[in-house]
Design an enzyme around this catalytic site. Structure first.
Site, short mmCIF file in Angstrom:
data_model
loop_
_atom_site.label_atom_id
_atom_site.label_comp_id
_atom_site.label_asym_id
_atom_site.label_seq_id
_atom_site.Cartn_x
_atom_site.Cartn_y
_atom_site.Cartn_z
CB SER A 36 53.40 36.15 41.14
OG SER A 36 54.13 37.14 41.83
CG ASN A 123 50.97 42.66 52.46
OD1 ASN A 123 51.60 41.97 51.65
ND2 ASN A 123 50.81 42.33 53.72
CG HIS A 169 9.06 30.99 23.42
ND1 HIS A 169 9.13 30.51 24.70
CD2 HIS A 169 8.14 31.99 23.47
CE1 HIS A 169 8.28 31.16 25.48
NE2 HIS A 169 7.67 32.08 24.75
CB SER A 290 36.03 23.48 6.74
OG SER A 290 36.32 22.11 6.77
CE LYS A 296 30.67 24.63 7.28
NZ LYS A 296 31.01 23.70 8.34
CD GLU A 303 31.42 28.79 15.38
OE1 GLU A 303 30.91 27.69 15.54
OE2 GLU A 303 32.25 29.02 14.46
CE1 TYR A 330 48.71 39.85 49.36
CE2 TYR A 330 50.09 38.48 50.76
CZ TYR A 330 49.66 38.85 49.51
OH TYR A 330 50.17 38.23 48.40
CD GLN A 335 51.79 35.39 44.01
OE1 GLN A 335 52.50 36.03 44.78
NE2 GLN A 335 52.14 34.22 43.52
N1 ARG Z 1 53.16 38.88 44.75
C1 ARG Z 1 52.34 39.19 45.87
C2 ARG Z 1 50.88 39.28 45.44
O1 ARG Z 1 50.67 39.37 44.30
C3 ARG Z 1 52.77 40.48 46.45
C4 ARG Z 1 52.49 40.63 47.91
C5 ARG Z 1 53.29 39.69 48.67
N2 ARG Z 1 53.17 39.92 50.06
C6 ARG Z 1 53.61 39.05 50.96
N3 ARG Z 1 53.45 39.37 52.19
N4 ARG Z 1 54.13 37.92 50.61
O2 ARG Z 1 49.97 39.25 46.24
#
Ligand code: ARG
Length: 474
Positions: A36, A123, A169, A290, A296, A303, A330, A335
């Site tokens: 991540s 966590n 309307h 455009s 245009k 938009e 958790y 994530q």
């Molecule tokens: N990258 C994880 C998240 O965003 C961090 C926590 C990971 N905890 C674990 N027990 N794998 O949630």
């Protein structure tokens, strides 16, 4: 089976901070799938602030000594400087931002770094970072909302008496001051600011100290961390602390509603800019052309704000769906909360910025607005009010004015402008010369009374109140 077979990376278990019980290194696809850090690096600065506060607490509680604290703090500052200068290399093999920073700290600070994660789990760490990020985002968003509100007030002040058609309307309904129409958005945004402020109060509880889910047997003091990081209170329940994401649901709801408000206004700007309406133009600097049609000039910015509603509402729906049915505490599903949160935040902040430019840049075609207001019997209700004042029951006035409209349209007219008193009296003898005073829409709007009514006097009242709100929140 030899463990070497799946050992598809030179790195392997020794690089993983959690690698103790693992004999095989992580499958390459799994590593890429679960990493991540490419998005949660957004949390890096909050993670460092949090770690500094946590280390300070550990020292105050006697779990690390002053020398260890010093080298942890120094190491974290070095990492921060490297991140700021773009020198820090985030590695997907280290999964997330937390482990990237901790691994680097181990290189810089040595054995002391190994003590930083005492009485902390990723966590409670990740949800603390996220709360810090959202609290910070809320402040920036409220600032953006205030600037947009100021822009609306500037335009409303300029157009407190400019008449335009008000619609129901999308059919012309009654004349209203343009300033009144613009101030409608001021009040929507005022509720938006309130929603953000509200959710910030409710989320101001520190989750750190919950550890994985059950808290710690060590003698720690989350109060110190709360003090250092500016959290008002400490979580009441460790399981709730790590599993809770409803602060984010509230935040994304506030984002979605705000975005819908901006999108509705942008939809109006788009319609008003069309040749058919011709109510407003925007500076060239805020429009695009455009690639094929040289004539245009398009309202792409409006938009795109309208279009980005999909992303922000999508972020909310995405998070709600992730949370639905998730058991305590958790789960790695959590994530998935971050990308929607970051994307919605960036979308909102940039949308507010360019929307303010649109509002400030709008040049309203007051002649065209007046012309449209004079066309289509927009004063019909003002005439019923006139008859009510002369003692006629409202239902009857509705019929009388309806018959007058029919008379006019039968004669090929789209307003009462060339009606004589005789024409009016043909439907009711309650009409007198004074009816001509309310035929002009500019006069009609002035006849409105009462708080919040579409009259120049009330627009002035609203602006005064709005100015006080803005001054209070500077
Ligand atoms: N990258 C994880 C998240 O965003 C961090 C926590 C990971 N905890 C674990 N027990 N794998 O949630």
């Amino acid at each position: 089976m030899s463990k070497k077979k799946t050992d598809n990376r030179k790195t392997g278990e020794s690089t993983k901070l959690w690698g103790g019980r693992f004999e095989e290194s992580t499958n390459r696809a799994v590593e890429a799938f679960s990493a991540s850090v490419h998005f949660d690096c957004e949390l890096a600065l909050f993670d460092i602030m949090q770690s500094k506060a946590h280390a300070t607490m550990l020292c105050e509680c006697g779990l690390i000594n002053k020398t260890e604290l010093k080298s942890i703090l120094k190491g974290l500052d070095t990492i921060r400087a490297d991140i700021d200068s773009g020198e820090f290399v985030f590695s997907p093999a280290l999964e997330d931002v937390h482990m990237n920073i901790e691994s680097r700290l181990a290189q810089i600070a040595g054995p002391a770094a190994g003590k930083l994660h005492t009485a902390r789990s990723r966590n409670d760490q990740v949800v603390t970072d996220l709360k810090m990020y959202i609290k910070h985002a809320v402040e920036k968003i409220i600032g953006g909302v205030r600037d947009v509100q100021a822009a609306l007030v500037e335009q409303a002040r300029r157009h407190e008496s400019t008449v335009m058609p008000g619609y129901t309307h999308l059919q012309r309904a009654q004349a209203v001051p343009l300033g009144h129409h613009l101030m409608a958005y001021f009040w929507m945004l005022e509720r938006d600011a309130g929603r953000f402020a509200d959710c910030a109060v409710r989320m101001d509880t520190l989750p750190l100290g919950a550890c994985a889910l059950a808290g710690s047997a060590l003698k720690t003091d989350p109060g110190i961390v709360a003090r250092e990081l500016g959290f008002k209170s400490i979580a009441e329940n460790s399981m709730d602390a790590v599993a809770d994401r409803d602060f984010l649901v509230e935040y994304l709801s506030a984002c979605a509603i705000l975005m819908i408000h901006l999108g509705r206004s942008c939809e109006e700007f788009i319609i008003w800019m069309s040749t058919e309406f011709d109510f407003v133009t925007f500076p060239d600097s805020l429009c695009t052309g455009s690639s094929i049609m040289p004539q245009k000039k398009n309202p792409d910015v409006a938009e795109l704000i309208r279009g980005r509603n999909g992303r922000v509402t999508g972020a909310l729906v995405s998070l709600l769906t992730t949370l639905k049915g998730l058991p305590l505490t958790y789960n790695r599903d959590l994530q998935e909360d971050k990308e929607p949160a970051f994307d919605a935040t960036k979308t909102i902040l940039t949308s507010l910025e360019v929307y303010a430019l649109l509002v400030r840049g709008a040049a309203f075609n007051t002649a065209r607005l007046a012309e449209s207001t004079a066309d289509g019997f927009l004063n019909a209700v003002d005439i019923t009010d006139y008859l009510v004042k002369k003692g006629m029951p409202f239902r009857e006035t509705h019929h009388v004015v309806g018959r007058l409209v029919k008379r006019a349209t039968d004669a090929g007219r789209r307003n009462f402008n060339d009606f004589t008193l005789k024409d009016f009296r043909a439907e009711s003898d309650k009409f007198d010369e004074d009816v001509f005073k309310i035929l002009d829409p500019a006069k009609g709007v002035k006849s409105r009374r009462g708080r919040g009514a579409a009259s120049p006097a009330d627009v002035r009242r609203q602006i005064k109140k709005a100015e006080k709100i803005l001054a209070r929140n500077k």
